[in-house]
Write an enzyme that holds these catalytic residues in place. Structure first.
Site, mmCIF file in Angstrom:
data_model
loop_
_atom_site.group_PDB
_atom_site.id
_atom_site.type_symbol
_atom_site.label_atom_id
_atom_site.label_comp_id
_atom_site.label_asym_id
_atom_site.label_seq_id
_atom_site.Cartn_x
_atom_site.Cartn_y
_atom_site.Cartn_z
ATOM 1 N N GLU A 1 0.876 -1.171 0.000
ATOM 2 C CA GLU A 1 0.000 0.000 0.000
ATOM 3 C C GLU A 1 0.915 1.223 0.000
ATOM 4 O OE1 GLU A 1 -2.707 0.276 3.331
ATOM 5 O OE2 GLU A 1 -3.577 2.133 2.550
ATOM 6 N N ARG B 37 5.396 -13.141 9.393
ATOM 7 C CA ARG B 37 6.027 -11.847 9.216
ATOM 8 C C ARG B 37 7.481 -11.884 9.660
ATOM 9 N NH1 ARG B 37 3.684 -6.610 9.172
ATOM 10 N NH2 ARG B 37 1.687 -7.095 8.295
ATOM 11 N N LYS C 123 4.279 0.722 8.940
ATOM 12 C CA LYS C 123 4.403 2.007 8.249
ATOM 13 C C LYS C 123 3.749 3.111 9.067
ATOM 14 C CE LYS C 123 3.751 0.129 3.697
ATOM 15 N NZ LYS C 123 2.343 -0.261 3.676
HETATM 16 P P1 ATP Z 1 2.667 -2.112 7.463
HETATM 17 O O1 ATP Z 1 1.795 -2.226 8.660
HETATM 18 O O2 ATP Z 1 4.095 -2.044 7.782
HETATM 19 O O3 ATP Z 1 2.212 -1.033 6.558
HETATM 20 P P2 ATP Z 1 1.399 -3.899 5.737
HETATM 21 O O4 ATP Z 1 1.306 -5.367 5.710
HETATM 22 O O5 ATP Z 1 0.163 -3.135 6.013
HETATM 23 O O6 ATP Z 1 2.524 -3.500 6.721
HETATM 24 P P3 ATP Z 1 1.618 -3.542 2.968
HETATM 25 O O7 ATP Z 1 2.078 -2.374 2.206
HETATM 26 O O8 ATP Z 1 0.184 -3.902 2.894
HETATM 27 O O9 ATP Z 1 2.049 -3.316 4.441
HETATM 28 O O10 ATP Z 1 2.511 -4.804 2.668
HETATM 29 C C1 ATP Z 1 2.877 -5.254 1.393
HETATM 30 C C2 ATP Z 1 3.258 -6.684 1.489
HETATM 31 O O11 ATP Z 1 4.354 -6.839 2.386
HETATM 32 C C3 ATP Z 1 2.123 -7.526 2.047
HETATM 33 O O12 ATP Z 1 2.020 -8.697 1.268
HETATM 34 C C4 ATP Z 1 2.542 -7.823 3.442
HETATM 35 O O13 ATP Z 1 2.025 -9.044 3.890
HETATM 36 C C5 ATP Z 1 4.055 -7.828 3.334
HETATM 37 N N1 ATP Z 1 4.687 -7.487 4.611
HETATM 38 C C6 ATP Z 1 4.478 -6.396 5.360
HETATM 39 N N2 ATP Z 1 5.197 -6.438 6.488
HETATM 40 C C7 ATP Z 1 5.879 -7.610 6.453
HETATM 41 C C8 ATP Z 1 6.801 -8.238 7.330
HETATM 42 N N3 ATP Z 1 7.150 -7.675 8.483
HETATM 43 N N4 ATP Z 1 7.315 -9.422 6.959
HETATM 44 C C9 ATP Z 1 6.963 -9.996 5.798
HETATM 45 N N5 ATP Z 1 6.107 -9.459 4.926
HETATM 46 C C10 ATP Z 1 5.566 -8.267 5.247
HETATM 47 MG MG MG Z 2 -1.282 -2.195 5.200
#
Ligand code: ATP
Ligand code: MG
Length: 558
Positions: free
Chosen positions: A36, A261, A271
Site C-alpha cells: 500500500e 512476518r 508504516k
Molecule cells: P505495514 O503495517 O508495515 O504497513 P502492511 O502489511 O500493512 O505493513 P503492505 O504495504 O500492505 O504493508 O505490505 C505489502 C506486502 O508486504 C504484504 O504482502 C505484506 O504481507 C508484506 N509485509 C508487510 N510487512 C511484512 C513483514 N514484516 N514481513 C513480511 N512481509 C511483510
Molecule cells: Mg497495510
C-alpha cells in the site's frame, strides 16, 4: 536479476511451487508484491519482496509490483515512487507495474454481479451498528434489517453510491454470506464504502472504494497470479478470499499461502508507526539511518546484497519469531568484511610527534586495500612527522595488559613502523595533549627490522595530510527489545535518547575525503562506515557508522 551465488534454500512455499509445477497444475509461476503506498518500505517488506520475486525468478516465472491503492486518504504518488525505488535498489525487476486502482471498474462490475445474484446488498446501518451486529467469537451475528433488500433496490442504491448521491458512511455494500459463520470475516463483510475524496490516480472518478479483501483476491485473479503469498494475519481471511473468487466470474483462482512476518527486536515495523516517528520529528526522516526502512538501511550503509542474504538465511516459515538485530548486523558485517576497502581514521585524536622524523618531509606508504584480497589493489597512505592516534590508544599509567602506547613503551603503527614513546606534554589541567615518540626506521615493512615482534598495533593518520570529518555513530532506536509489548505504555516512551552520537573532530585518510555518498570503508580497528548522502565535496565529509567491527552490543547489554 541479482548475483546471489548460494543455492536456493527450501521451505514450505517453495515445496508447494515445485509440486504445482511437477503436477502440471501450473506451467509458469506468477507472484506479486502488493504494497500500500502509504509509507516507505521497511526491512519486513524486504522479506516479502525476496520471497515473491525470488521464487518466481528461480522457476522462470514473473512477479508484478502492484500498488494496493484502495485507501486514498493515506496514500500518495510520492510513497509509490519511493517504493519502486526501493524494490529496484533491492535488486528486483517487476514484470508489470499494476495498481488495484487500474481495476476499479472491473471490481465494481464484479460487485454488481454479486448483487445480481443476491450475494451482496446495500446496508444502510451506520458503522457502529454494523460492528455490534457482527457478534463475537462466542456469539453469532445478527442480520441487518437491510439484508433482504431486493436485487433491484440494491442495484439502484449501489449505482447511486457510485455516482456520489450519498454522503460518506450513509451506506455500504456487503457480501451476503453468513452472519452465523464461526469465522467472523465471513459475517457479511463490507466490500465497498463511500469515500468522497479524490484518489491520487483516479482523481474524482470514484465516490466508492473497494475494501482490501475484495480488491486483493480479484486483482490477483485478473493478473493470473498463481500463488498469492501473504503474512499470517490473513490466514482467517483465506475463506473469504476463496469465497469471493468462487462467487464472481473468473477462470483464475490463485492459491493464498500465508507465512510468518519478519520481525526484528529493538525496532518497530509498521508504516503507520514509522510515519509517526517521522512526522513527530523523533528521527530526521524516512531515511534516517536508525530507521528499519529500506531507505534508512541504505543510508546507514547496508547493501541490497546483505539484506537479501539476511532473509535467505532467516528462511520462510509459518511460526512467528523475532530476529535479534544482531543477526541483521552480522549480515552487513560479513558483507563489509568481504568487500569494504580498508582505510585508517582516528575518531578521537591525540597528537603524536615523531621527534627523529625529518621536519618538513613526508612519504607515501603502500598498504593493501584488503588484507585477504590482493585483487582489490593497494592504496597510498601518507606519513609525516606529526600524526594522530586514538586518544584511547595512549595511557600514561596503564594497567598491566595494555599493549598500546605508554611512556617508554613501543607500539607498531599499522602499515608503517614501530614507535617508542619518549615524552609527553600536558596542559594546565594536567591532561596529556601531545605524545613524543621516536620511530625505528629499520622496522618499516620490507626492511630487516620489520620482523621485530611488538604486541600492539595501532591505527593513525598523518596530521599534515589527514582530513577532518564528521562521524555519526548510531545505536538502537529503542532501548528495549520489544517496544510494543507493554500494552500500558506508548512505544515512543522507549525511544533511545542516545541513538545518535556525532563526532566532529575525527580525522580520516585523504582518500576517504574523496569518497562519494554511498562509498563504504572499514576503518581499521574501528568499524564499517559509509559516506552519508548529505556529504558534500566542500565542508567536512560526513560518515555514518554502518556497524561496529564486532558485536560488542550483545556482550554489553544482555
Ligand atoms: P505495514 O503495517 O508495515 O504497513 P502492511 O502489511 O500493512 O505493513 P503492505 O504495504 O500492505 O504493508 O505490505 C505489502 C506486502 O508486504 C504484504 O504482502 C505484506 O504481507 C508484506 N509485509 C508487510 N510487512 C511484512 C513483514 N514484516 N514481513 C513480511 N512481509 C511483510
Ligand atoms: Mg497495510
Amino acid at each position: 536479476m541479482n548475483n546471489d551465488s548460494t543455492p536456493p534454500v527450501s521451505h514450505f512455499i517453495r515445496n508447494i511451487v515445485v509440486r504445482d509445477l511437477e503436477s502440471g497444475k501450473h506451467d509458469k509461476i506468477v507472484t506479486r508484491f502488493p504494497p500500500e503506498p502509504n509509507g516507505h518500505l521497511h526491512i519486513g517488506h524486504a522479506k516479502s519482496i525476496c520471497l515473491n520475486f525470488g521464487i518466481a525468478a528461480e522457476f522462470g516465472g514473473t512477479t508484478n509490483l502492484r500498488f494496493d491503492d484502495t485507501n486514498p486518504l493515506k496514500e500518495s504518488e510520492d510513497f509509490a515512487q519511493a517504493i519502486m525505488n526501493d524494490v529496484r535498489w533491492l535488486g528486483f525487476k517487476w514484470s508489470e507495474l499494476r495498481h488495484a486502482s487500474d481495476y476499479f471498474q472491473q471490481l465494481y462490475d464484479h460487485a454488481v454481479y454479486l448483487v445480481r445474484n443476491g450475494r451482496a446488498y446495500v446496508d444502510s446501518q451506520d458503522a457502529e451498528q454494523i460492528r455490534t451486529s457482527r457478534g463475537t467469537l462466542k456469539e453469532p451475528g445478527t442480520d441487518s434489517p437491510f439484508r433482504d433488500r431486493s436485487v433491484e433496490e440494491n442495484l439502484v442504491l449501489f449505482e447511486k453510491m457510485k455516482i456520489g448521491k450519498f454522503a460518506d458512511g450513509e451506506h455500504v455494500l456487503r457480501a451476503r454470506i453468513d452472519m452465523a459463520s464461526p469465522n467472523i470475516n465471513l459475517r457479511d463483510p463490507v466490500i465497498y464504502r463511500i469515500r468522497k475524496v479524490p484518489h491520487h490516480r483516479t482523481g474524482d472518478s470514484w465516490n466508492i472504494y473497494p475494501m482490501y479483501d475484495w480488491a486483493h483476491g480479484i486483482s490477483d485473479a485478473i493478473e493470473g497470479v498463481t500463488h498469492s503469498l501473504c503474512t499470517l494475519e490473513f490466514e482467517d481471511h483465506r475463506p473469504l478470499y476463496d469465497w469471493f473468487l468462487e462467487n464472481i466470474q473468473t477462470a483464475c483462482h490463485p492459491q493464498q499461502i500465508e507465512f510468518a512476518r519478519g520481525n526484528l527486536d529493538f525496532t518497530v515495523m509498521s508504516k503507520r508507526k514509522l510515519r509517526q516517528l517521522v512526522e513527530e520529528g523523533h528521527v530526521a526522516g524516512w531515511d534516517d539511518p536508525r530507521m528499519p526502512t529500506i531507505a534508512g538501511l541504505r543510508r546507514r550503509g547496508y547493501t541490497a546484497r546483505a539484506i537479501r542474504a539476511f532473509w535467505k538465511q532467516a528462511g520462510v516459515a509459518k511460526s512467528e519469531s523475532i530476529i535479534p538485530m544482531g543477526v541483521l548486523e552480522n549480515a552487513i558485517r560479513n558483507d563489509m568484511n568481504e568487500n569494504a576497502p580498508r582505510v585508517m581514521a582516528v575518531l578521537d585524536p591525540i597528537k603524536v610527534v615523531l621527534d627523529n622524523y625529518p621536519e618538513g618531509e613526508s612519504e607515501w606508504l603502500q598498504a593493501p586495500s584488503h588484507p585477504q584480497k590482493p585483487e582489490m589493489g593497494e592504496r597510498s597512505v601518507p606519513l609525516s612527522r606529526e600524526i594522530w592516534i586514538e586518544r584511547g590508544d595512549f595511557m600514561e599509567d596503564p594497567p598491566r595488559k595494555f599493549f598500546r602506547l605508554r611512556p617508554g613503551g613501543e607500539v607498531r603503527l599499522r602499515n608503517a613502523f614501530i614507535i617508542k614513546c619518549t615524552d609527553i606534554r600536558k596542559n594546565a589541567a594536567g591532561e596529556v595533549v601531545e605524545v613524543h615518540c621516536e620511530y625505528d626506521p629499520q622496522s618499516r615493512s620490507g626492511l630487516p627490522g620489520a620482523a621485530r615482534k611488538i604486541k600492539g598495533t595501532i591505527h593513525w593518520v598523518s596530521a599534515e595530510h589527514g582530513v577532518g570529518a564528521e562521524i555519526r555513530l548510531y545505536d538502537r532506536l529503542f532501548n528495549v527489545a520489544t517496544p510494543l509489548a507493554d500494552k500500558d505504555r506508548d512505544y515512543r516512551e522507549f525511544l533511545n535518547p542516545d541513538s545518535l552520537h556525532t563526532l566532529t573532530s575525527a580525522v580520516v585518510e585523504p582518500a576517504v575525503a574523496q569518497g562519494k555518498p554511498g562509498d563504504f570503508y572499514q576503518f581499521e580497528r574501528v568499524g564499517y562506515f559509509c559516506v552519508d548522502q548529505e556529504s558534500k565535496a566542500t565542508g567536512l565529509p560526513i560518515l555514518n557508522r554502518t556497524v561496529s567491527l564486532r558485536d560488542s552490543w550483545a556482550k554489553l547489554n544482555r
